[in-house]
Structures are given as structure tokens and as C-alpha cells.
Design an enzyme around this catalytic site. Structure first.
Site, PDB file in Angstrom:
ATOM      1  CD  GLU A  65     -28.674  14.814   7.285  1.00  0.00           C
ATOM      2  OE1 GLU A  65     -29.508  14.369   6.492  1.00  0.00           O
ATOM      3  OE2 GLU A  65     -27.883  14.086   7.934  1.00  0.00           O
ATOM      4  NE  ARG A 198      -5.109  -3.442   1.181  1.00  0.00           N
ATOM      5  CZ  ARG A 198      -4.012  -4.128   1.496  1.00  0.00           C
ATOM      6  NH1 ARG A 198      -3.444  -3.920   2.684  1.00  0.00           N
ATOM      7  NH2 ARG A 198      -3.501  -4.996   0.647  1.00  0.00           N
ATOM      8  CB  THR A 210      -5.465 -13.825  -3.901  1.00  0.00           C
ATOM      9  OG1 THR A 210      -5.677 -13.637  -5.298  1.00  0.00           O
ATOM     10  CG2 THR A 210      -4.676 -12.655  -3.342  1.00  0.00           C
ATOM     11  CD  GLU A 311      -6.027  -5.112  -1.936  1.00  0.00           C
ATOM     12  OE1 GLU A 311      -4.833  -4.996  -2.278  1.00  0.00           O
ATOM     13  OE2 GLU A 311      -6.426  -4.886  -0.781  1.00  0.00           O
ATOM     14  CG  LEU A 316     -12.716 -12.342  -7.089  1.00  0.00           C
ATOM     15  CD1 LEU A 316     -14.053 -13.067  -7.177  1.00  0.00           C
ATOM     16  CD2 LEU A 316     -12.247 -12.234  -5.644  1.00  0.00           C
TER      17      LEU A 316
END
Length: 380
Positions: A65, A198, A210, A311, A316
Site C-alpha cells: 500500500e 522453489r 532424500t 521435495e 515424508l
């Protein structure tokens, strides 16, 4: 309401929807880079023409704003301000945006959604009305809620929003057998889309498995965005990440955080951090002896993170889905099947949860090159 007034009201609604949609697009320009503040967009319109625009600056200030009002100057008097979130009404690092709006002489404020922050929570709208500014709210409400979900969850639940991303072969596998080489499931278009996602999040998160198997960089690799470095987060219960990993090798150039279990000693965390430049935090464990997801997300929320791109792989993903902590899920399906046994992208329980209309709805389906994108949204 007579026919003429109904027609005029309908016309104004269409105008408001169009300008608010434009304001939402502006707000997304710095999405992922404004935390802990929300990524807001603002337009100032006079006699049907846009005279100024603004979006929350990287790092969160100035607010949208104020940027728009400064650009408009005296032309803001009598104009309409479209803003994607209720203007702030509390004193923080700067004076409230409502003070600047009132002082500018703006005649009407169109706001997409009320800010649930208890320091605002309707008081911004109320102060504007008390000053004689006409206020309309709820314009493009659903879209605004999606865009500001990270902010909303952080102030109401103490955690960021989570976007879960998974890639699967045509027959549903994320990887081959245990000693198979890494699969490259998606093509260049889908991979570029992942980098865009991302960039729209303040943190990129994976699990320890991972991090160990894929040895990822977890960075935004898009032209012109080399300086944008979201926080890289690894959920690593036993602090087992190799000091020779690519994450460790690049930690001095990109902020990196390991969230380990409370069983990791302070000495071990300090030694690891000194050797790698990776920050280590510790949280409680869940019933399975792994990092507690609610505690980990609460830690990120307390640090000001509002949007997390996960990712982290099948295990997970299952935990996030079954705990209702995946607020969006992006599933990329490649053209080719694996054609043999491998690691399923989703367990049967996780897939059932994602496909259950009581928990998730399919929001988008599109082709990205040869790969299919399916995006799901968690139902409130």
C-alpha cells in the site's frame, strides 16, 4: 433494488473482480521473499485507470500500500485502492498503513480478505470506515486465501503452509529398486516448473533419506534469480548428513538448516555446524522416533518462514499427508512406466488420503511438455 441499481452493482462487481485479480498477480511477484510479512499486491485506480501499483518488497517492507500511495502522490485523492489483504492498523517498524491511506485522501478501499493477525483482525477496515473511507471486502476471497495461506497459518497455527511435490513414473514409482541408479522421471518443462515453485517459497525441505540418496542442491536455478536463496531444510533425526554432501559443500553460499531430533547432543550439533556452516536445531521426536513434523514446522514458523516447498520423498510425503500438514500437493507424472518393482511415490494410505474428496480436491491438471501436472489443495 431496482433493475438499474442491480445492473450498476453487477458492473461494479465485475470491475472490482478484475482489478483485484490484477492486484493478486502483483502480490505474487515477491511471493516467497517477503516473510515474515505476507506478499501483498495493491492497485490505485481513478476513473477506471490504474494510476499506481505496488507489491510488498523483498524482506517484507515497504508494504504494498505504501509503495502504491507514494507512486500515486496527490493523484490518490478520491481514488480507489485495491489491496489483497486488510491494511495493517498496528504500529510496527513503521506507522500503520491505514494512517497513510487515510492521509492520502483515498475515497474507497477494496480488500480481498481480513487479516487474521490479532493485531489487525478487522481493525484496519474499521478504522478506515470510521475515517469516512468506503470499504468493500471479500473480493476474490478464495484466491486471496490461497495466496496468503502461509501468513494465515503462521498467525493462527504457528506453522508455515506446505506445498508437497512428488514425481512418479506412469505406473506410480518414484524410484527403482534399492541399488538402481537414480530415476530422472520428468522433462525440462516440469523441471523448470519445479524451480519456479522453489522461488515462490521461503524454504525448501527434504528428509534425511532424500538428502543422502539424491545428494540434492535444493537451489533456485533460473535465469536472473541467482541471488534468490531460499532456506534449505533437512529433517535429519540422527544428524547423519555427510559432511561431503553437496549441501555441506555449498552451505556457506546458501542458508541451510538441519532439524535434528532431541537425542542429538549439543556438542555433536556444534561440531557439525562448525565443520559445515550448517545450522543445527533440535526438536522432539514423534511416536515413531523421527523428527516431529508439527514441532519442526513450528520451529520454522517461529523463524518467520511462511511457505515451505517439500521435495522430501515418499516417506515424508506420507507423513505430511496423513497428518493433514500438506496444504498443497503437486504430483508430476512422467510419460514412461518403470515396468518393474520399485519405490512407490505414494503408499496406498497416502494415495487414498490424497484422492479422498473429504480431505483434498484436485485444483489443476495440465500437461507440462510430456509430463502431467496434477495439483491438489487441502480442504479446510
Amino acid at each position: 433494488m431496482n433493475i438499474a441499481r442491480q445492473s450498476e452493482h453487477h458492473k461494479q462487481s465485475l470491475i472490482d473482480d478484475a482489478f483485484m485479480a490484477a492486484a493478486l498477480s502483483l502480490g505474487r511477484r515477491n511471493m516467497g521473499r517477503t516473510a515474515p510479512n505476507p506478499a501483498v499486491g495493491a492497485l490505485i485506480v481513478h476513473d477506471g485507470a490504474v494510476i499506481a501499483r505496488g507489491w510488498t518488497a523483498a524482506s517484507g517492507r515497504p508494504h504494498a500500500e505504501r509503495i502504491a500511495l507514494e507512486a500515486a502522490g496527490g493523484a490518490a485523492r478520491g481514488a480507489t485502492l485495491y489491496v489483497t489483504l486488510e491494511p495493517c492498523s498496528h504500529h510496527g517498524a513503521t506507522t500503520p498503513c491505514v494512517d497513510a491511506i487515510i492521509a492520502s485522501g483515498v475515497a474507497r478501499v477494496v480488500s480481498a480478505i481480513e487479516d487474521p493477525d490479532p493485531r489487525v483482525a478487522g481493525r484496519g477496515h474499521a478504522r478506515l470506515q470510521e475515517a469516512g473511507v468506503r470499504v468493500a471486502t471479500g473480493i476474490c476471497l478464495d484466491a486471496a486465501r490461497r495466496d496468503h495461506l502461509g501468513h494465515i497459518l503462521r498467525v493462527t497455527q504457528g506453522r508455515p503452509m506446505v506445498t508437497l511435490k512428488l514425481a512418479q513414473t506412469a505406473d506410480g514409482y518414484a524410484a527403482g529398486a534399492e541399488y538402481d541408479p537414480r530415476l530422472f522421471i520428468t522433462g525440462a518443462v516440469a523441471d523448470a516448473y519445479t524451480h519456479v515453485q522453489r522461488a515462490l517459497h521461503g524454504a525448501i525441505m527434504v528428509g534425511a533419506g532424500t538428502a543422502r540418496i539424491d545428494d540434492p542442491l535444493m537451489t533456485v536455478r533460473l535465469p536472473g534469480m541467482e541471488e534468490h536463496k531460499p532456506l534449505r531444510v533437512v529433517l535429519d533425526t540422527h544428524l547423519a548428513l555427510s559432511t561431503r554432501s553437496r549441501l555441506a559443500a555449498t552451505a556457506r553460499d546458501a542458508p541451510t538448516l538441519i532439524i535434528a531430533g532431541e537425542g542429538v547432543t549439543e556438542k555433536a550439533a556444534s561440531v557439525f555446524a562448525a565443520a559445515t556452516a550448517i545450522e543445527v536445531a533440535r526438536v522432539k521426536l514423534d511416536e515413531f522416533g523421527r523428527v516431529d513434523l508439527i514441532a519442526a514446522l513450528g520451529l520454522l514458523g517461529a523463524r518467520g518462514v511462511t511457505r515451505v516447498f517439500c521435495e522430501g520423498g515418499p516417506r515424508l510425503a506420507e507423513s505430511l499427508l496423513l497428518s493433514s500438514l500438506a496444504d498443497e500437493a503437486i504430483l508430476h507424472t512422467g510419460l514412461k512406466p518403470l515396468g518393474r518393482q520399485g519405490q512407490p511415490a505414494l503408499s496406498s494410505a497416502a494415495r487414498a488420503q490424497l484422492e479422498n474428496p473429504a480431505f483434498y480436491r484436485m485444483a489443476d491438471s495440465a500437461m507440462l511438455g510430456a509430463d502431467r501436472l496434477t495439483r491438489y489443495e487441502r480442504l479446510a
